[in-house]
Design an enzyme around this catalytic site. Structure first.
Site, short mmCIF file in Angstrom:
data_model
loop_
_atom_site.label_atom_id
_atom_site.label_comp_id
_atom_site.label_asym_id
_atom_site.label_seq_id
_atom_site.Cartn_x
_atom_site.Cartn_y
_atom_site.Cartn_z
N SER A 127 0.83 -1.20 0.00
CA SER A 127 0.00 0.00 0.00
C SER A 127 0.87 1.25 0.00
CB SER A 127 -0.86 -0.03 1.26
OG SER A 127 -1.44 1.22 1.48
N TYR A 152 -1.93 -1.58 10.96
CA TYR A 152 -2.20 -2.05 9.59
C TYR A 152 -1.04 -1.65 8.67
CZ TYR A 152 -3.86 -2.05 4.80
OH TYR A 152 -3.93 -2.24 3.44
N LYS A 156 2.14 -3.90 6.43
CA LYS A 156 2.56 -3.82 5.03
C LYS A 156 4.08 -3.61 4.95
CE LYS A 156 -1.44 -4.60 3.36
NZ LYS A 156 -1.73 -5.94 2.87
N1 NAD Z 1 -8.82 -1.62 -0.67
C1 NAD Z 1 -7.84 -0.78 -0.44
O1 NAD Z 1 -8.07 0.43 -0.33
C2 NAD Z 1 -6.41 -1.27 -0.34
C3 NAD Z 1 -5.35 -0.35 -0.47
C4 NAD Z 1 -4.04 -0.81 -0.36
C5 NAD Z 1 -3.79 -2.16 -0.12
N2 NAD Z 1 -4.85 -3.01 0.02
C6 NAD Z 1 -4.56 -4.44 0.29
O2 NAD Z 1 -5.09 -5.21 -0.77
C7 NAD Z 1 -5.51 -6.49 -0.28
C8 NAD Z 1 -6.94 -6.72 -0.72
O3 NAD Z 1 -7.77 -5.66 -0.25
P1 NAD Z 1 -9.33 -5.65 -0.50
O4 NAD Z 1 -9.74 -4.23 -0.48
O5 NAD Z 1 -9.66 -6.49 -1.65
O6 NAD Z 1 -9.82 -6.33 0.86
P2 NAD Z 1 -11.04 -7.34 1.12
O7 NAD Z 1 -11.25 -7.37 2.59
O8 NAD Z 1 -12.19 -7.01 0.25
O9 NAD Z 1 -10.43 -8.74 0.63
C9 NAD Z 1 -9.60 -9.52 1.45
C10 NAD Z 1 -10.10 -10.95 1.38
O10 NAD Z 1 -9.24 -11.78 2.15
C11 NAD Z 1 -10.03 -12.66 2.92
N3 NAD Z 1 -9.22 -13.01 4.12
C12 NAD Z 1 -8.84 -12.18 5.12
N4 NAD Z 1 -8.11 -12.88 6.03
C13 NAD Z 1 -8.03 -14.16 5.58
C14 NAD Z 1 -7.41 -15.35 6.07
N5 NAD Z 1 -6.77 -15.37 7.24
N6 NAD Z 1 -7.52 -16.49 5.35
C15 NAD Z 1 -8.20 -16.50 4.16
N7 NAD Z 1 -8.81 -15.40 3.66
C16 NAD Z 1 -8.72 -14.26 4.36
C17 NAD Z 1 -11.31 -11.91 3.23
O11 NAD Z 1 -12.41 -12.76 3.51
C18 NAD Z 1 -11.52 -11.11 1.94
O12 NAD Z 1 -12.31 -11.83 1.01
C19 NAD Z 1 -5.31 -6.44 1.23
O13 NAD Z 1 -4.06 -7.05 1.51
C20 NAD Z 1 -5.26 -4.97 1.53
O14 NAD Z 1 -4.51 -4.69 2.69
C21 NAD Z 1 -6.14 -2.61 -0.10
#
Ligand code: NAD
Length: 346
Positions: A127, A152, A156
């Site tokens: 991120s 959080y 990362k």
């Molecule tokens: N959305 C944002 O703004 C953003 C920005 C920067 C980075 N990210 C990173 O991108 C990635 C995806 O983000 P997103 O927005 O799609 O999030 P999200 O919560 O929609 O998707 C994450 C998925 O992982 C699953 N999950 C969580 N812990 C788990 C575990 N222990 N075992 C199996 N499954 C598990 C959840 O059920 C979910 O479906 C994350 O790592 C997040 O930190 C997101």
């Protein structure tokens, strides 16, 4: 293509869109998700778009033995895109150990299995939060990583370090960390999109939920920042553009085009938009009037962050194509679809 691509968190927001992009390029996908922040219905949405159902394993990646069993069952995994993580900044402050366990233990267990393989390709969801308030804009990959503002953000930073250290010793392992700016929007079919649990932490789902009537009013946190209109600036990237960048990064690894065995790329549009610009763009794209008010600054918000995307553009051969109005129109279409489904279920 011989092997399969494992997408962890593949039923989540960014993961599901990436599975669509992968399947449309002909990749065979296996999803691991524990459904902690997603619904099994997403699988059907992916199938309706791509006419192909990815394999799915309901596994919690915090269970080391389940991760091991998975790789014993699937011996032909060619690449892993690791999205699964907890992502709510505020919750991470309240419950740091949940975040350190979920975001770091899972990563370690995956890398332990991948290190055993002769060849493994790994992509990590990082991120722009790692840059904090960068000294120079737009933000380049070489910008220093600042002390994390939340557990959080720290997961990362530590996550990237764990991968770097592992790549130094695991001979067959190659990895790329992708630092996302602000992903928004939904697939234009509105079959899949973002499903925030509880009160959305991010601006765009808060806007669409306010416009649809789920929230009363949007608070714009801070109008006295040193920006043109006084509100914070971010780089909003459409989730399908982001998904395509993962396919480009994966292809680079699979085709052995990567130079060192660990690389980092910023993924954004390169353009910063203020909160008020997003509000105006949403009103234009949706034809709705948004109920919002100015509110005091929120602790921990950086003033401005937008990406220098030169490295991703040149090396991955990828560029974000979708403008803000189109991205917000897709988010609005998705919100209306969610409401339709909720009404049907009542
Ligand atoms: N959305 C944002 O703004 C953003 C920005 C920067 C980075 N990210 C990173 O991108 C990635 C995806 O983000 P997103 O927005 O799609 O999030 P999200 O919560 O929609 O998707 C994450 C998925 O992982 C699953 N999950 C969580 N812990 C788990 C575990 N222990 N075992 C199996 N499954 C598990 C959840 O059920 C979910 O479906 C994350 O790592 C997040 O930190 C997101």
């Amino acid at each position: 293509m011989s092997g399969k691509i494992l997408v962890t968190g593949g039923l989540g927001f960014i993961g599901s869109h990436t599975v669509v992009a992968l399947q449309q390029k002909g990749y065979d996908v296996v999803i691991i998700d524990n459904l902690s922040n997603s619904s099994i219905d997403v699988l059907a949405g992916i199938t309706r778009i791509t006419e192909k159902t990815p394999e799915f394993e309901k596994i919690d990646l915090r269970e080391k033995s389940s991760v091991k069993d998975f790789f014993e069952k699937y011996t032909d995994i060619e690449g892993v895109i690791h999205f699964a993580a907890s992502k709510a900044v505020g919750e991470s402050v309240q419950n740091p150990l949940l975040y350190y366990e979920n975001n770091l233990a899972s990563l370690v267990y995956l890398l332990q299995e991948l290190s055993k393989k002769e060849k493994a390709n790994f992509i990590f969801s990082s991120s722009c939060t790692v840059y904090g308030q960068a000294d120079e804009l737009p933000i380049k990959e070489e910008s220093p990583v600042k002390k994390a503002e939340s557990p959080y953000g720290n997961t990362k930073q530590i996550g990237e370090e764990i991968i770097i250290d592992t790549c130094k010793v695991a001979e067959g392992l190659k990895a790329i960390s992708l630092r996302y700016f602000n992903p928004i929007g939904a697939h234009d079919s509105a079959e899949i999109g973002e499903l925030p649990l509880g009160t959305p932490q991010n601006l765009v789902p808060f806007i669409t939920q306010t416009a649809i009537g789920k929230r009363e009013q949007l608070s714009v946190f801070g109008d006295d920042y040193p920006t043109e209109d006084g509100t914070c600036i971010r780089d909003y990237i459409h989730v399908m553009d982001l998904a395509e960048a993962h396919v480009a990064a994966l292809t680079r690894l699979l085709e052995n085009k990567d130079a060192p065995n660990y690389e980092v790329f910023n993924l954004g549009t390169g353009k910063g938009s203020s909160v008020l610009e997003v509000v105006n763009s949403f009103e234009r794209a949706s034809g709705e009037k948004l109920n919002y008010k100015m509110a005091p600054r929120r602790e921990g918000d950086v003033i401005a962050a937008y990406a220098d995307t030169t490295k991703a553009n040149n090396i991955l051969g990828w560029k974000a194509e979708t403008n803000l109005d189109t991205s917000l129109a897709s988010a609005w279409k998705w919100e209306k679809k969610v409401k339709e489904k909720e009404t049907e279920q009542r």
